[in-house]
Motif scaffolding. Sequence first.
Motif, PDB file in Angstrom:
ATOM      1  N   ARG A  19      -8.691 -15.192  26.168  1.00 18.32           N
ATOM      2  CA  ARG A  19      -8.702 -15.802  27.492  1.00 18.32           C
ATOM      3  C   ARG A  19      -8.031 -14.865  28.478  1.00 18.32           C
ATOM      4  O   ARG A  19      -7.269 -14.005  28.103  1.00 18.32           O
ATOM      5  CB  ARG A  19      -7.956 -17.135  27.456  1.00 18.32           C
ATOM      6  N   GLY A  20      -8.317 -15.107  29.742  1.00 21.37           N
ATOM      7  CA  GLY A  20      -7.649 -14.341  30.777  1.00 21.37           C
ATOM      8  C   GLY A  20      -8.635 -13.601  31.647  1.00 21.37           C
ATOM      9  O   GLY A  20      -9.834 -13.816  31.578  1.00 21.37           O
ATOM     10  N   ASN A  24      -4.829  -8.134  31.948  1.00 27.43           N
ATOM     11  CA  ASN A  24      -3.741  -9.058  31.650  1.00 27.43           C
ATOM     12  C   ASN A  24      -2.507  -8.241  31.309  1.00 27.43           C
ATOM     13  O   ASN A  24      -2.506  -7.522  30.316  1.00 27.43           O
ATOM     14  CB  ASN A  24      -4.105  -9.961  30.472  1.00 27.43           C
ATOM     15  N   VAL A  48       0.932 -20.540  25.897  1.00 28.17           N
ATOM     16  CA  VAL A  48      -0.239 -20.780  25.057  1.00 28.17           C
ATOM     17  C   VAL A  48       0.300 -20.826  23.623  1.00 28.17           C
ATOM     18  O   VAL A  48       0.511 -19.796  22.991  1.00 28.17           O
ATOM     19  CB  VAL A  48      -1.297 -19.665  25.226  1.00 28.17           C
ATOM     20  N   GLU A  64       1.908 -15.649  24.891  1.00 26.03           N
ATOM     21  CA  GLU A  64       1.114 -15.667  26.110  1.00 26.03           C
ATOM     22  C   GLU A  64       1.606 -16.780  27.021  1.00 26.03           C
ATOM     23  O   GLU A  64       1.935 -17.870  26.561  1.00 26.03           O
ATOM     24  CB  GLU A  64      -0.368 -15.903  25.803  1.00 26.03           C
ATOM     25  N   ARG A  66       0.513 -18.752  30.674  1.00 26.57           N
ATOM     26  CA  ARG A  66      -0.454 -18.978  31.749  1.00 26.57           C
ATOM     27  C   ARG A  66       0.345 -19.329  32.989  1.00 26.57           C
ATOM     28  O   ARG A  66       1.147 -20.261  32.981  1.00 26.57           O
ATOM     29  CB  ARG A  66      -1.404 -20.106  31.378  1.00 26.57           C
ATOM     30  N   SER A  70      -3.670 -16.886  35.856  1.00 27.48           N
ATOM     31  CA  SER A  70      -3.413 -15.584  35.223  1.00 27.48           C
ATOM     32  C   SER A  70      -2.748 -15.755  33.874  1.00 27.48           C
ATOM     33  O   SER A  70      -2.066 -16.741  33.614  1.00 27.48           O
ATOM     34  CB  SER A  70      -2.513 -14.734  36.123  1.00 27.48           C
ATOM     35  N   LEU A  71      -2.943 -14.772  33.030  1.00 26.82           N
ATOM     36  CA  LEU A  71      -2.356 -14.754  31.702  1.00 26.82           C
ATOM     37  C   LEU A  71      -1.418 -13.565  31.603  1.00 26.82           C
ATOM     38  O   LEU A  71      -1.781 -12.446  31.964  1.00 26.82           O
ATOM     39  CB  LEU A  71      -3.470 -14.627  30.658  1.00 26.82           C
TER      40      LEU A  71
END
Length: 100
Positions: A19-20, A24, A48, A64, A66, A70-71
């Motif tokens: 994801r992202g 990142n 996450v 991670e 969020r 943005s990640l």
Amino acid sequence: MTNFAEHQITLDADAITGRGHTLNPFIVVEDAAGFIAFAEEVFGACEVAEARTPTPTGALIHAELRIGDSLVLLADAQEGWRTHPGLLTAGALGVPNCVW
């Protein structure tokens, strides 16, 4: 600081979220768990949970956060993974008088 050369550490496939955005940031800090708590409180970040990857000693080699859409990827400092002072200062974070 943990010496990861003594441990064979791999990430499970489900720990790599995919994801992202296109880019990142991955930051290395002292006390990654503390930084996560700080970012949750100050920025409303959400960890996450399935991405958290601790070593047998409890150091994080991957986590991670969020923040908005943005990640941010992060890990604890270790041999070969140095912190970079000044990376997380008020100007970089966009928050006046804030230094992690």
